[in-house]
Design a protein around this motif. Structure first.
Motif, PDB file in Angstrom:
ATOM      1  N   SER A   7     124.520   5.982 119.901  1.00  0.00           N
ATOM      2  CA  SER A   7     125.905   5.627 120.180  1.00  0.00           C
ATOM      3  C   SER A   7     126.842   6.717 119.671  1.00  0.00           C
ATOM      4  N   PRO A   8     128.120   6.703 120.079  1.00  0.00           N
ATOM      5  CA  PRO A   8     129.064   7.709 119.585  1.00  0.00           C
ATOM      6  C   PRO A   8     129.223   7.708 118.067  1.00  0.00           C
ATOM      7  N   ASN A   9     128.964   6.566 117.405  1.00  0.00           N
ATOM      8  CA  ASN A   9     129.041   6.540 115.937  1.00  0.00           C
ATOM      9  C   ASN A   9     127.660   6.667 115.292  1.00  0.00           C
ATOM     10  N   ASP A  10     126.704   7.257 116.033  1.00  0.00           N
ATOM     11  CA  ASP A  10     125.386   7.661 115.524  1.00  0.00           C
ATOM     12  C   ASP A  10     124.459   6.494 115.201  1.00  0.00           C
ATOM     13  N   GLU A  11     124.668   5.327 115.778  1.00  0.00           N
ATOM     14  CA  GLU A  11     123.687   4.250 115.650  1.00  0.00           C
ATOM     15  C   GLU A  11     122.488   4.551 116.549  1.00  0.00           C
ATOM     16  N   ILE A  12     121.286   4.330 116.017  1.00  0.00           N
ATOM     17  CA  ILE A  12     120.057   4.619 116.754  1.00  0.00           C
ATOM     18  C   ILE A  12     119.440   3.295 117.193  1.00  0.00           C
ATOM     19  N   LYS A  13     119.341   3.090 118.496  1.00  0.00           N
ATOM     20  CA  LYS A  13     118.791   1.869 119.067  1.00  0.00           C
ATOM     21  C   LYS A  13     117.713   2.230 120.087  1.00  0.00           C
ATOM     22  N   ASP A  14     116.891   1.227 120.443  1.00  0.00           N
ATOM     23  CA  ASP A  14     115.977   1.450 121.553  1.00  0.00           C
ATOM     24  C   ASP A  14     116.709   1.160 122.862  1.00  0.00           C
ATOM     25  N   MET A  15     116.024   1.246 123.970  1.00  0.00           N
ATOM     26  CA  MET A  15     116.674   1.094 125.271  1.00  0.00           C
ATOM     27  C   MET A  15     117.385  -0.245 125.406  1.00  0.00           C
ATOM     28  N   ALA A  16     116.807  -1.303 124.829  1.00  0.00           N
ATOM     29  CA  ALA A  16     117.376  -2.638 124.957  1.00  0.00           C
ATOM     30  C   ALA A  16     118.408  -2.951 123.888  1.00  0.00           C
ATOM     31  N   GLY A  17     118.738  -1.971 123.040  1.00  0.00           N
ATOM     32  CA  GLY A  17     119.741  -2.187 122.011  1.00  0.00           C
ATOM     33  C   GLY A  17     119.203  -2.736 120.710  1.00  0.00           C
ATOM     34  N   LYS A  18     117.879  -2.734 120.520  1.00  0.00           N
ATOM     35  CA  LYS A  18     117.286  -3.228 119.278  1.00  0.00           C
ATOM     36  C   LYS A  18     117.253  -2.115 118.234  1.00  0.00           C
ATOM     37  N   SER A  19     117.294  -2.520 116.972  1.00  0.00           N
ATOM     38  CA  SER A  19     117.327  -1.557 115.880  1.00  0.00           C
ATOM     39  C   SER A  19     116.046  -0.725 115.836  1.00  0.00           C
ATOM     40  N   VAL A  20     116.204   0.535 115.495  1.00  0.00           N
ATOM     41  CA  VAL A  20     115.081   1.454 115.334  1.00  0.00           C
ATOM     42  C   VAL A  20     115.095   1.960 113.897  1.00  0.00           C
ATOM     43  N   ASP A  21     113.972   1.850 113.210  1.00  0.00           N
ATOM     44  CA  ASP A  21     113.862   2.345 111.837  1.00  0.00           C
ATOM     45  C   ASP A  21     113.420   3.803 111.851  1.00  0.00           C
ATOM     46  N   VAL A  22     114.011   4.578 110.954  1.00  0.00           N
ATOM     47  CA  VAL A  22     113.752   6.017 110.906  1.00  0.00           C
ATOM     48  C   VAL A  22     112.919   6.351 109.674  1.00  0.00           C
ATOM     49  N   PHE A  23     111.903   7.170 109.879  1.00  0.00           N
ATOM     50  CA  PHE A  23     111.055   7.666 108.798  1.00  0.00           C
ATOM     51  C   PHE A  23     111.039   9.189 108.853  1.00  0.00           C
ATOM     52  N   ASP A  38     122.381  13.454 115.377  1.00  0.00           N
ATOM     53  CA  ASP A  38     122.899  14.490 116.268  1.00  0.00           C
ATOM     54  C   ASP A  38     121.760  15.152 117.036  1.00  0.00           C
ATOM     55  N   LEU A  39     120.662  15.438 116.342  1.00  0.00           N
ATOM     56  CA  LEU A  39     119.505  16.060 116.992  1.00  0.00           C
ATOM     57  C   LEU A  39     118.880  15.113 118.017  1.00  0.00           C
ATOM     58  N   LEU A  40     118.705  13.842 117.676  1.00  0.00           N
ATOM     59  CA  LEU A  40     118.139  12.881 118.618  1.00  0.00           C
ATOM     60  C   LEU A  40     119.010  12.758 119.861  1.00  0.00           C
ATOM     61  N   ASN A  41     120.318  12.805 119.685  1.00  0.00           N
ATOM     62  CA  ASN A  41     121.221  12.736 120.825  1.00  0.00           C
ATOM     63  C   ASN A  41     121.037  13.935 121.748  1.00  0.00           C
ATOM     64  N   ARG A  42     120.908  15.115 121.191  1.00  0.00           N
ATOM     65  CA  ARG A  42     120.732  16.326 122.003  1.00  0.00           C
ATOM     66  C   ARG A  42     119.344  16.387 122.635  1.00  0.00           C
ATOM     67  N   MET A  43     118.357  15.762 122.014  1.00  0.00           N
ATOM     68  CA  MET A  43     117.010  15.753 122.586  1.00  0.00           C
ATOM     69  C   MET A  43     116.897  14.780 123.752  1.00  0.00           C
ATOM     70  N   ALA A  44     117.778  13.771 123.803  1.00  0.00           N
ATOM     71  CA  ALA A  44     117.794  12.785 124.903  1.00  0.00           C
ATOM     72  C   ALA A  44     116.421  12.151 125.108  1.00  0.00           C
ATOM     73  N   ILE A  45     115.852  11.604 124.051  1.00  0.00           N
ATOM     74  CA  ILE A  45     114.557  10.921 124.132  1.00  0.00           C
ATOM     75  C   ILE A  45     114.722   9.664 124.980  1.00  0.00           C
ATOM     76  N   PRO A  46     113.900   9.475 126.012  1.00  0.00           N
ATOM     77  CA  PRO A  46     114.153   8.392 126.977  1.00  0.00           C
ATOM     78  C   PRO A  46     114.068   6.990 126.386  1.00  0.00           C
ATOM     79  N   GLN A  47     113.324   6.788 125.292  1.00  0.00           N
ATOM     80  CA  GLN A  47     113.225   5.443 124.713  1.00  0.00           C
ATOM     81  C   GLN A  47     114.380   5.102 123.775  1.00  0.00           C
ATOM     82  N   LEU A  48     115.286   6.067 123.507  1.00  0.00           N
ATOM     83  CA  LEU A  48     116.320   5.870 122.495  1.00  0.00           C
ATOM     84  C   LEU A  48     117.717   5.941 123.083  1.00  0.00           C
ATOM     85  N   ARG A  49     118.646   5.265 122.431  1.00  0.00           N
ATOM     86  CA  ARG A  49     120.072   5.351 122.740  1.00  0.00           C
ATOM     87  C   ARG A  49     120.816   5.683 121.454  1.00  0.00           C
TER      88      ARG A  49
END
Length: 693
Positions: free
Chosen positions: A78-94, A65-76
């Protein structure tokens, strides 16, 4: 369910008066009527840094939710909270350089987030060799703990409740967490339209359609998970151990309706289909980091997972017979990654890595076929990564080998193949960044595709696997550009491609009873391209935030499907912050995309739109969502597949695209003084079963 969560939270409130902590924020400094605004987004050659505002943190319930509100340009997001990069590749969270799961991100305390870092192909060993990484840097504390209660419920009879607790004493931090999810849906299922082209003895084709029309359905699903985490952290040693369990039950998933044939090769018949599923999983995940001296360190991450799966299905079609199938599977997986890192100072750093993966699957089938499968896969491989940052340029190159051994019953296969990573990023200043990347590797087929068992699911369809599958190769490359001149505007653009070599595919061939779905290797060539742009604008002292994206997907899927498609999609989102209130709107256009490289299925989704209002402070957060409020039918995604002898179109029904209201609540309180937070215990999952899919 929410009312019970809220009631419990009110009871806990009495305890929370022990400590109240100030809310951090980014302030402006006024000097002689000149306002100097702190820069909260900066691009760099090796890392991009973003600082969330107090409004963004206050309005957010989870990390996604926070990443969505921050609108980081390298990230997407989705409405179901999947975190991807611009090209739709998986992003790992630490979180503070420790691996985080979805449940970790739900359990975070948003007010503790100091900044968010984004990395592409980092060689920091703490990121375990992941390609794209988001790292949350959290507020540090001295001792104490906190409790967070999170829950949501929607009008479709689905809900979740989770409780996260953290306690730190000196160098030790302990986390205990647990949660539950339930679903009770009466509108799930699908209508299926099939076309059969069956060769006859005289050389002709018998062509007919079989339509399965659903009239009623019922689906129940429940999940429960407990987790315990212990962390020891000092200046030179970090050791984290996580033990978890996951218990999933789907006691009923039934559909009923009727079958029509055209031309009428058989009379109309009623059908009934029901499946049950039970999965019990246990897991352990370790993370051990040792700093030997200022130039050398060792990182070791062992993991073990076990899953016991019990599935059954029953299909009955009037005048055609009854088809009962069941499977029991026990699966184990052990993984270990060892990395030694040496720093050459201004001349970069080198990672020497060694990976081990061992997976075993033991499966017993009964019903239309009675047999047993035993599969073992082994992977070991060394590798090295070298990275160098020189002023405005960051480069990384990595290469290694994977030695694979695959055993299925009497079949054995040994193979070896290299993997290659390359990334080059140039950032002339903290407002511009351009990056190119290339990746190649080989992947082991899942054990669930190797079974030789032939299972009949209905009068005309059977399926089996292929014990002779071997590893397949993939190549992907991309280029990305980001532009963030100030806090009020950002823009990014990307283009990427993905090519699969020696792939295996579902192949539909005529059989004595109709169609047999086998797995063929090699299939025809497969390639996919993605390209698009993404922009954000913040107005009225950043109280109004507008984001828009436009992207396209093109796919070339060769034999046996011969599918060529291009789909253009766009999305728009607005957020408005008004004191403790937040209002937002979201629209996603209908989408079309390939359902992976193994199948020839093209997925079509409906437009998705949502309005949301929320109220929050540092303790409470309430969010009310109204989604798809003008759509009152249950039709959801549609999938289309064409092959030489068999076509299939499936219209699914689901709550996902129906009008829906959702209420979500979080309550968080802290105790003690300055406790380190962020790497909460999370739901742990087991290893995938080897049951034929």
């Amino acid at each position: 369910m929410i009312k019970y969560i809220v009631s419990a939270a009110f009871i806990i409130t009495g305890i929370s008066v022990i400590a109240q902590e100030p809310t951090d924020s980014i302030k402006t400094q006024e000097l002689n009527e000149v306002v100097v605004e702190a820069r909260n987004q900066r691009l760099g050659a090796d890392v991009s840094t973003y600082i969330p505002t107090a409004k963004q943190k206050n309005a957010s319930q989870t990390a996604a939710d926070l990443l969505n509100r921050m609108a980081i340009p390298q990230l997407r997001i989705s409405p179901n909270d999947e975190i991807k990069d611009m090209a739709g590749k998986s992003v790992d969270v630490f979180i503070d350089f420790l691996p985080a799961s979805k449940q970790d991100m739900e359990g975070m305390r948003m007010q503790d987030v100091k900044k968010v870092e984004y990395y592409d192909f980092p060689t920091d060993p703490r990121f375990l060799g992941k390609a794209h990484v988001v790292n949350f840097v959290m507020q540090k504390y001295e001792y104490g703990g906190y409790v967070k209660v999170y829950g949501w419920e929607n009008t479709s009879n689905a809900g979740q409740a989770s409780v996260y607790g953290k306690l730190q004493y000196k160098r030790m931090t302990f986390d205990v967490a647990g949660g539950a999810f339930y679903l009770n849906e009466k509108h799930a299922g699908s209508d299926i339209y099939e076309t059969f082209r069956l060769p006859q003895a005289d050389g002709s084709l018998k062509i007919f359609e079989r339509n399965s029309i659903q009239e009623a359905s019922k689906w129940k699903d429940h999940t429960y998970w407990p987790t315990f985490k212990a962390l020891y952290s000092s200046d030179k040693i970090t050791i984290q151990n996580v033990i978890g369990a996951d218990f999933n039950r789907s006691p009923i998933n039934e559909q009923s309706g009727f079958i029509l044939y055209s031309p009428e090769v058989s009379q109309r018949a009623d059908y009934y289909n029901n499946s049950t599923n039970r999965v019990n999983s246990l897991s352990y995940n370790g993370y051990w980091n040792f700093i030997l001296n200022e130039k050398n360190s060792i990182t070791f991450s062992p993991a073990y997972a076990y899953s016991h799966t019990n599935t059954s299905s029953r299909y009955v079609e009037g005048g055609k017979g009854e088809y009962d199938n069941a499977a029991i599977d026990d699966s184990h997986q052990f993984k270990a990654d060892l990395t030694f890192t040496h720093s050459f100072g201004k001349w970069g750093s080198l990672n020497a890595m060694f990976q081990t993966v061992i997976t075993t699957n033991s499966t017993d089938y009964s019903g239309t076929v009675n047999t047993s499968d035993n599969a073992h896969t082994y992977r070991v491989g060394p590798g090295v990564q070298y990275s160098l940052t020189k002023g405005k340029v960051y480069g990384m190159v990595g290469f290694g080998y994977h030695w694979d051994r695959q055993e299925y019953m009497d079949y054995k296969d040994n193979s070896a193949a290299p993997w290659i990573d390359f990334s080059l990023q140039y950032s002339p200043n903290d407002s511009h960044s351009i990056r190119g990347e290339f990746h190649h590797m080989k992947s082991i087929p899942s054990s669930s595709y190797r079974s030789a068992a032939v299972i009949q699911s209905n009068p005309l369809m059977s399926y089996t696997g292929n014990p002779n599958l071997v590893s397949y190769g993939s190549y992907d490359a991309g280029v990305n550009y980001s532009f963030v001149p100030n806090n009020r505007f950002s823009l990014s653009a990307f283009a990427s491609t993905w090519i699969v070599d020696n792939r295996y595919v579902y192949d539909y061939t005529p059989s004595a009873t109709g169609i047999l779905r086998t797995i063929k290797q090699p299939g025809g060539s497969y390639s996919q391209w993605n390209y698009g742009v993404y922009g954000t604008m913040r107005l009225f002292d950043r109280r109004l935030q507008l984001t828009a994206q436009l992207n396209a997907t093109s796919v070339r899927n060769g034999e046996p499907y011969n599918l060529n498609k291009t789909q253009l999609v766009f999305a728009f989102q607005a957020n408005y912050f008004l004191g403790n209130w937040t209002f937002s709107g979201l629209y996603y256009s209908p989408q079309g995309y390939p359902d992976g490289c193994m199948v020839g299925t093209w997925m079509k989704t409906k437009a998705y739109y949502r309005l949301q209002a929320g109220w929050s402070n540092s303790t409470w957060n309430f969010q009310l969502q109204l989604a798809n409020f003008a759509r009152w039918h249950w039709r959801s995604d549609k999938s289309v597949m064409h092959s030489k002898y068999y076509d299939k179109t499936e219209q699914t029904f689901s709550i996902n695209d129906h009008a829906l209201a959702r209420l979500a609540v979080t309550y968080t309180f802290g105790f003690g003084k300055k406790v380190e937070r962020g790497d909460e215990a999370s739901q742990q999952s087991g290893v995938n079963s080897g049951i034929l899919k």
